[in-house]
Design a protein around this motif. Structure first.
Motif, PDB file in Angstrom:
ATOM      1  N   ALA A  29      43.707  35.376  42.666  1.00  0.00           N
ATOM      2  CA  ALA A  29      42.290  35.792  42.549  1.00  0.00           C
ATOM      3  C   ALA A  29      41.321  35.786  43.608  1.00  0.00           C
ATOM      4  O   ALA A  29      40.559  36.919  44.148  1.00  0.00           O
ATOM      5  CB  ALA A  29      41.423  35.085  41.465  1.00  0.00           C
ATOM      6  N   TRP A  32      42.290  38.294  46.244  1.00  0.00           N
ATOM      7  CA  TRP A  32      41.847  39.626  45.948  1.00  0.00           C
ATOM      8  C   TRP A  32      40.273  39.790  46.133  1.00  0.00           C
ATOM      9  O   TRP A  32      39.919  40.822  46.586  1.00  0.00           O
ATOM     10  CB  TRP A  32      42.351  39.906  44.371  1.00  0.00           C
ATOM     11  CG  TRP A  32      41.889  41.221  43.874  1.00  0.00           C
ATOM     12  CD1 TRP A  32      42.469  42.369  44.176  1.00  0.00           C
ATOM     13  CD2 TRP A  32      40.751  41.506  43.044  1.00  0.00           C
ATOM     14  NE1 TRP A  32      41.676  43.269  43.439  1.00  0.00           N
ATOM     15  CE2 TRP A  32      40.672  42.874  42.784  1.00  0.00           C
ATOM     16  CE3 TRP A  32      39.661  40.467  42.604  1.00  0.00           C
ATOM     17  CZ2 TRP A  32      39.708  43.547  42.081  1.00  0.00           C
ATOM     18  CZ3 TRP A  32      38.788  41.436  41.650  1.00  0.00           C
ATOM     19  CH2 TRP A  32      38.850  42.704  41.703  1.00  0.00           C
ATOM     20  N   VAL A  56      37.980  39.967  37.412  1.00  0.00           N
ATOM     21  CA  VAL A  56      38.783  38.718  37.838  1.00  0.00           C
ATOM     22  C   VAL A  56      39.253  37.970  36.589  1.00  0.00           C
ATOM     23  O   VAL A  56      40.583  37.671  36.697  1.00  0.00           O
ATOM     24  CB  VAL A  56      37.726  37.689  38.690  1.00  0.00           C
ATOM     25  CG1 VAL A  56      38.427  36.267  38.901  1.00  0.00           C
ATOM     26  CG2 VAL A  56      37.452  38.398  40.107  1.00  0.00           C
ATOM     27  N   ARG A  57      38.522  37.750  35.647  1.00  0.00           N
ATOM     28  CA  ARG A  57      38.836  37.200  34.361  1.00  0.00           C
ATOM     29  C   ARG A  57      40.063  38.103  33.701  1.00  0.00           C
ATOM     30  O   ARG A  57      40.959  37.321  33.416  1.00  0.00           O
ATOM     31  CB  ARG A  57      37.740  37.203  33.344  1.00  0.00           C
ATOM     32  CG  ARG A  57      36.654  35.727  33.821  1.00  0.00           C
ATOM     33  CD  ARG A  57      36.060  35.388  32.837  1.00  0.00           C
ATOM     34  NE  ARG A  57      36.742  34.854  31.794  1.00  0.00           N
ATOM     35  CZ  ARG A  57      36.405  34.664  30.508  1.00  0.00           C
ATOM     36  NH1 ARG A  57      35.152  34.955  29.933  1.00  0.00           N
ATOM     37  NH2 ARG A  57      37.175  33.871  29.560  1.00  0.00           N
ATOM     38  N   ARG A  59      41.941  40.367  35.287  1.00  0.00           N
ATOM     39  CA  ARG A  59      43.144  40.680  36.136  1.00  0.00           C
ATOM     40  C   ARG A  59      43.935  39.591  36.255  1.00  0.00           C
ATOM     41  O   ARG A  59      45.231  39.705  36.149  1.00  0.00           O
ATOM     42  CB  ARG A  59      42.546  41.277  37.468  1.00  0.00           C
ATOM     43  CG  ARG A  59      43.584  41.640  38.442  1.00  0.00           C
ATOM     44  CD  ARG A  59      43.009  42.179  39.635  1.00  0.00           C
ATOM     45  NE  ARG A  59      42.458  43.354  39.446  1.00  0.00           N
ATOM     46  CZ  ARG A  59      42.688  44.269  40.157  1.00  0.00           C
ATOM     47  NH1 ARG A  59      43.646  44.525  41.080  1.00  0.00           N
ATOM     48  NH2 ARG A  59      42.304  45.643  39.888  1.00  0.00           N
ATOM     49  N   PHE A  60      43.507  38.426  36.304  1.00  0.00           N
ATOM     50  CA  PHE A  60      44.081  37.061  36.583  1.00  0.00           C
ATOM     51  C   PHE A  60      44.273  36.096  35.437  1.00  0.00           C
ATOM     52  O   PHE A  60      45.048  34.998  35.703  1.00  0.00           O
ATOM     53  CB  PHE A  60      43.502  36.499  37.838  1.00  0.00           C
ATOM     54  CG  PHE A  60      43.548  37.208  38.929  1.00  0.00           C
ATOM     55  CD1 PHE A  60      44.653  37.454  39.969  1.00  0.00           C
ATOM     56  CD2 PHE A  60      42.213  38.093  39.508  1.00  0.00           C
ATOM     57  CE1 PHE A  60      44.777  38.328  41.070  1.00  0.00           C
ATOM     58  CE2 PHE A  60      42.772  38.895  40.346  1.00  0.00           C
ATOM     59  CZ  PHE A  60      43.640  38.982  41.279  1.00  0.00           C
ATOM     60  N   ALA A  67      36.846  31.387  37.047  1.00  0.00           N
ATOM     61  CA  ALA A  67      36.580  32.717  37.891  1.00  0.00           C
ATOM     62  C   ALA A  67      35.644  32.437  38.776  1.00  0.00           C
ATOM     63  O   ALA A  67      35.354  32.851  39.962  1.00  0.00           O
ATOM     64  CB  ALA A  67      36.294  33.755  36.763  1.00  0.00           C
TER      65      ALA A  67
END
Length: 137
Positions: A29, A32, A56-57, A59-60, A67
């Motif tokens: 994260a 990214w 972020v929350r 996707r990861f 996050a």
């Protein structure tokens, strides 16, 4: 004044896997976020949080506070050198705070992972036990 105490975690194999998965997701994260920050030339924690927090929350798979800490870690690294895009090692440090980590006496610590909180046994030396009681926050 900050006091740093070294303690040894004693996770089970399943807890070890959960901690590694969390570490890898957290640092992925960060990398990214760093790509986005570099492309946008943005080093503002507030702006990055506004733009990327929910993605972020999702996707990861990070918790809310992980996050937030990933964005903050990335901003700190990017502010040091805005000329280069930063990348984070998969086994890089995870930034813990009181919302992600909580001590349960001198015998265990509760840590947030991708799969929820884990209560992990720990051990420390006599010096750390004496100093531990002086800690605040």
């Amino acid at each position: 004044m900050k006091t740093t105490l070294q303690v040894k975690l004693l996770p089970t194999p399943d807890q070890h896997r959960a901690l590694k998965e969390t570490m890898h997701a957290f640092n992925a994260a960060c990398t990214w976020i760093a790509e986005y920050a570099f492309a946008q030339r943005c080093a503002s924690k507030f702006q990055l949080q506004k733009a990327l927090y929910y993605e972020v929350r999702q996707r990861f798979g990070l918790s809310a506070q992980l996050a937030i800490r990933a964005i903050a870690k990335t901003v700190e690294a990017y502010k040091r050198d805005k000329a280069h895009q930063v990348a984070f090692r998969p086994d890089g440090a995870v930034v813990y705070d009181e919302r992600i980590m909580a001590f349960h006496g001198l015998e265990a610590v509760s840590l947030t992972t991708l799969h929820g909180r884990e209560l992990i046994p720990m051990q420390m030396g006599d010096y750390q036990r004496v100093q531990f009681h002086r800690a605040k926050g």
